[in-house]
Design an enzyme around this catalytic site. Sequence first.
Site, mmCIF file in Angstrom:
data_model
loop_
_atom_site.group_PDB
_atom_site.id
_atom_site.type_symbol
_atom_site.label_atom_id
_atom_site.label_comp_id
_atom_site.label_asym_id
_atom_site.label_seq_id
_atom_site.Cartn_x
_atom_site.Cartn_y
_atom_site.Cartn_z
ATOM 1 N N GLY A 1 4.203 1.265 -4.649
ATOM 2 C CA GLY A 1 4.869 -0.032 -4.766
ATOM 3 C C GLY A 1 3.970 -1.182 -4.319
ATOM 4 C CB THR A 2 1.652 -1.577 -1.445
ATOM 5 O OG1 THR A 2 2.655 -1.209 -0.497
ATOM 6 C CG2 THR A 2 0.767 -2.656 -0.864
ATOM 7 C CG ASN B 1 12.591 -3.868 2.209
ATOM 8 O OD1 ASN B 1 12.549 -4.934 1.596
ATOM 9 N ND2 ASN B 1 11.974 -3.679 3.344
ATOM 10 C CD GLN C 1 14.019 0.527 -0.411
ATOM 11 O OE1 GLN C 1 14.902 1.394 -0.481
ATOM 12 N NE2 GLN C 1 12.947 0.682 0.348
ATOM 13 N N GLY D 1 7.077 5.969 -6.243
ATOM 14 C CA GLY D 1 7.521 7.358 -6.348
ATOM 15 C C GLY D 1 8.242 7.897 -5.126
ATOM 16 C CG HIS D 2 7.029 6.926 -0.911
ATOM 17 N ND1 HIS D 2 7.549 6.674 0.329
ATOM 18 C CD2 HIS D 2 6.356 5.806 -1.268
ATOM 19 C CE1 HIS D 2 7.192 5.446 0.716
ATOM 20 N NE2 HIS D 2 6.466 4.909 -0.247
ATOM 21 C CB THR E 1 -9.999 9.332 -12.142
ATOM 22 O OG1 THR E 1 -11.375 9.040 -12.386
ATOM 23 C CG2 THR E 1 -9.627 10.652 -12.800
ATOM 24 C CB CYS F 1 5.374 -2.813 14.681
ATOM 25 S SG CYS F 1 6.757 -2.013 15.433
HETATM 26 N N1 PLP Z 1 8.638 -2.965 -1.826
HETATM 27 C C1 PLP Z 1 9.747 -2.558 -1.183
HETATM 28 C C2 PLP Z 1 11.030 -3.287 -1.394
HETATM 29 C C3 PLP Z 1 9.684 -1.461 -0.314
HETATM 30 O O1 PLP Z 1 10.786 -1.068 0.334
HETATM 31 C C4 PLP Z 1 8.434 -0.801 -0.135
HETATM 32 C C5 PLP Z 1 8.316 0.319 0.821
HETATM 33 O O2 PLP Z 1 9.000 0.372 1.820
HETATM 34 C C6 PLP Z 1 7.322 -1.249 -0.858
HETATM 35 C C7 PLP Z 1 7.461 -2.342 -1.688
HETATM 36 C C8 PLP Z 1 5.998 -0.572 -0.733
HETATM 37 O O3 PLP Z 1 5.958 0.587 -1.524
HETATM 38 P P1 PLP Z 1 4.869 1.740 -1.227
HETATM 39 O O4 PLP Z 1 5.256 2.360 0.074
HETATM 40 O O5 PLP Z 1 5.003 2.685 -2.388
HETATM 41 O O6 PLP Z 1 3.531 1.092 -1.206
#
Ligand code: PLP
Length: 392
Positions: free
Chosen positions: A68-69, A155, A183, A204-205, A241, A329
């Site tokens: 996600g990041t 989130n 989320q 994914g996670h 890759t 934190c």
């Molecule tokens: N965006 C939201 C709303 C999230 O809750 C999170 C993870 O907690 C992320 C982005 C980041 O995703 P990732 O952990 O896959 O980098």
Amino acid sequence: MVYFDHAATTDVFPEVISALAANLAVTGNASSLHHSGREARKHVEIARENIAMSLGALPSEVIFTAGGTEADNLAIKGLFWARHNANPTANTILASAIEHHAVLDPVQWLVDTHQAQVEWIPVDADGVVDIEWLRHRIDSDPETVALVSVMWANNEVGTVQPLTEVVEIVHAHKIPVHSDAVQAVGSLHVDFAASGVDALSLSGHKIGAPIGIGALLLKREYKPVPVLHGGGQEREVRSGTLPTSLILALGQAVSLAVQKQPQHADRTTQLRDQLITMIESADLGATLRGHRTQRLPGNVHFTFEDCEGDALLMLLDAAGVQVSTGSACTAGIPQPSHVLLAMGIPVSTAVGALRFSLGRTSTESDLHRLLEVLPGVVERARRAGKSLRAKV
Ligand code: PLP
């Protein structure tokens, strides 16, 4: 141990573990032209099709990322650079004040280092973006807006955002909309095409795939400037890759999570509402945060009067119940959540936040276990807080 932190990361589907493990034993780079390469490519493209079909997108709109990041960074930086290069007047990003740091921080970085401007879209006391503020801002000066980013659902407090209205307002001026749906996927009905958003991040996670894989769904008409340069994979937007096994796992997890979403949402909504009632009736000085009904099915978020969230978390952990304060934190120092502050909650109250997030493995007996220990934990955290305050 009881686990109430599914919003941080959740269990990998057993089917996904088996498929992933089997694929790890197979060698092949999806960019190689020989047989093994073509086999790897086949898995990647099947996963791409499954994700697209499950989420109302075209296969060519799926760009695999490391999570996600990365999807958020690519959307924010890539779309900002592309729009700003084409039209230097478009230098402002409008993003909701309650975005995850994966959106907040790239936006702030562009402001600090790339002459971008930001205006944070305010939210109300429930954490819902102020639609009238957005309408007024866009209608009064659309030329300066490079892109708008509003998350699908928050989130921390779980509030689901009025995206249809956001898209309607923003698209009237042909400005792209990004939504962080990390989320939302698997918890709510998510349809990329029907939502109208131009870019959507998923991870994914949070849905039953392993950590380290995600995707950005991106309409074909957008060519973001890449964040990663290299082999030109993924529409030349995301070099590197392709991790075939993780992609295969993501494809299966998205299909399963979306298939199961309606029943999963019903079940977790019922557990969620039961837990809210249990905490509210326990007379613990706890206040529910976030919208009472327009919230993620698995999200329960309370602030506890005169308590530190971190103290509550540690005491609960010692009692075998794992929760989160919901916010990060900074260098090990607990910070009041920017989400709660944006909702107008004072710092002294915001520091007492706890998030209980439910998932597929959550059960009613988890709720009872929590309520067995919570009153004692709150009392101890409150006493500790009082004696600390008395010393200061
Ligand atoms: N965006 C939201 C709303 C999230 O809750 C999170 C993870 O907690 C992320 C982005 C980041 O995703 P990732 O952990 O896959 O980098």
